[in-house]
Design an enzyme around this catalytic site. Sequence first.
Site, PDB file in Angstrom:
ATOM      1  N   GLU A  75       0.723  -1.067  -0.063  1.00 11.78           N
ATOM      2  CA  GLU A  75       0.009   0.121   0.013  1.00 11.78           C
ATOM      3  C   GLU A  75       0.869   1.180  -0.141  1.00 11.78           C
ATOM      4  O   GLU A  75       0.584   2.186  -0.671  1.00 11.78           O
ATOM      5  CB  GLU A  75      -0.891   0.084   1.390  1.00 11.78           C
ATOM      6  CG  GLU A  75      -2.082  -1.062   1.183  1.00 11.78           C
ATOM      7  CD  GLU A  75      -1.692  -2.558   1.367  1.00 11.78           C
ATOM      8  OE1 GLU A  75      -2.338  -3.538   0.833  1.00 11.78           O
ATOM      9  OE2 GLU A  75      -0.629  -2.684   1.921  1.00 11.78           O
ATOM     10  N   HIS A 118     -11.604  -6.018   7.869  1.00 13.03           N
ATOM     11  CA  HIS A 118     -12.456  -5.597   6.643  1.00 13.03           C
ATOM     12  C   HIS A 118     -13.582  -4.858   7.090  1.00 13.03           C
ATOM     13  O   HIS A 118     -14.664  -5.335   6.351  1.00 13.03           O
ATOM     14  CB  HIS A 118     -12.788  -7.041   6.057  1.00 13.03           C
ATOM     15  CG  HIS A 118     -11.345  -7.794   5.653  1.00 13.03           C
ATOM     16  ND1 HIS A 118     -10.871  -8.327   6.272  1.00 13.03           N
ATOM     17  CD2 HIS A 118     -10.839  -7.701   4.183  1.00 13.03           C
ATOM     18  CE1 HIS A 118      -9.869  -9.223   5.771  1.00 13.03           C
ATOM     19  NE2 HIS A 118      -9.670  -8.673   4.361  1.00 13.03           N
TER      20      HIS A 118
END
Length: 362
Positions: free
Chosen positions: A94, A164
Amino acid sequence: MKSVVRRLAPRGIMRQTRNCMTPAEEKDVKDGGADGVVMNLFTAINSALDCAMEKDPKVCLFGEDVNFGGVFRCSVGLANKYGKDRVFNTPLSEQGIAGFAIGMAVMGHKPVAEIQFADYIFPAFDQIVNEAAKYRFRSGGQFNCGGLTIRSPCMAVGHGGLYHSQSVEAYFAHCAGLKIIVPSTPADAKGLLLSCIDDPDPCLFLEPKILYRTAEEKVNKGSFKLPIGKARKIQDGTDITVIGWGTPVSDNGALTKAVKRAEADGISVDFIDLRTIVPWDVEMVVESVQKTGRLVVSHEASLTGGFGAEIVATITQECFLSLEAPPTRVCGLDTPFPLVHENLWLPNEMKSYDAIKKAVNY
């Protein structure tokens, strides 16, 4: 319903946003009239990306697994249409995705970088906050990374657990130099994403993942933009102002259900979808609270330090003499996100309904 006494409105209110369209005009632009087609959230995002890439060859899309369409299928078909030089996979990094996107934007491209889940955006935090957000300022306006858009799925999905399910908007709202958008409808997602891609500032575009397939409406199949920084009035009311963004204000969202339950009790709710976190529509919210005298703000992120606190602080300062009850927040709990107890952790329908009732009966 007890009577409400209206007091003098405060002066010197900050006017942060202007809308170039009436609600009726915005609706016509979004649904496209006879040319509109039914889309859900992920197909609307796919359509926005398609429109942007067709219009401008400087637009490119990359991230983990986007080449085959992404885990939520938002980029499906784009690699075949525009080639693997413009739609491509990246390593699982990321920080690298964000840094690469910043470099491309500085060189004049319009990168749309996907972080596969917002929960994993934190390795890129330094790049986004210390590089993207500050590039124009630190160079005295000589350089910037406007045209940079970072997309990421966010919020609860029913079974996501710790990694998540998170809502990350408040972490980035504290940093000057970024624009932060959280749509709740397919048409808003398309129009706001197209605005982000052409915006002169770096944008963080957060997509409520549970809405990818559950939110559905008629959407203009052509290219259109919606103004960043302008909230959406879902319905007009006179007794209380209720504000949220993302999943809670969707058609089947917990806050929407709470509002409908309150309306059934005879409570008239002024219901607002903020849509943009930074810059947020101070003007619309202030005007609403001056009318109703009451405010409930709800978001999925934890209570402490959530963006609802910024809204409450601003409204307390600007609308103090108009308030008939303390502004109230209904938010996620101050614990890590659970798995089996998700509905107890979230600001569910009954928590929001109770907050509306207490504010009205204060």
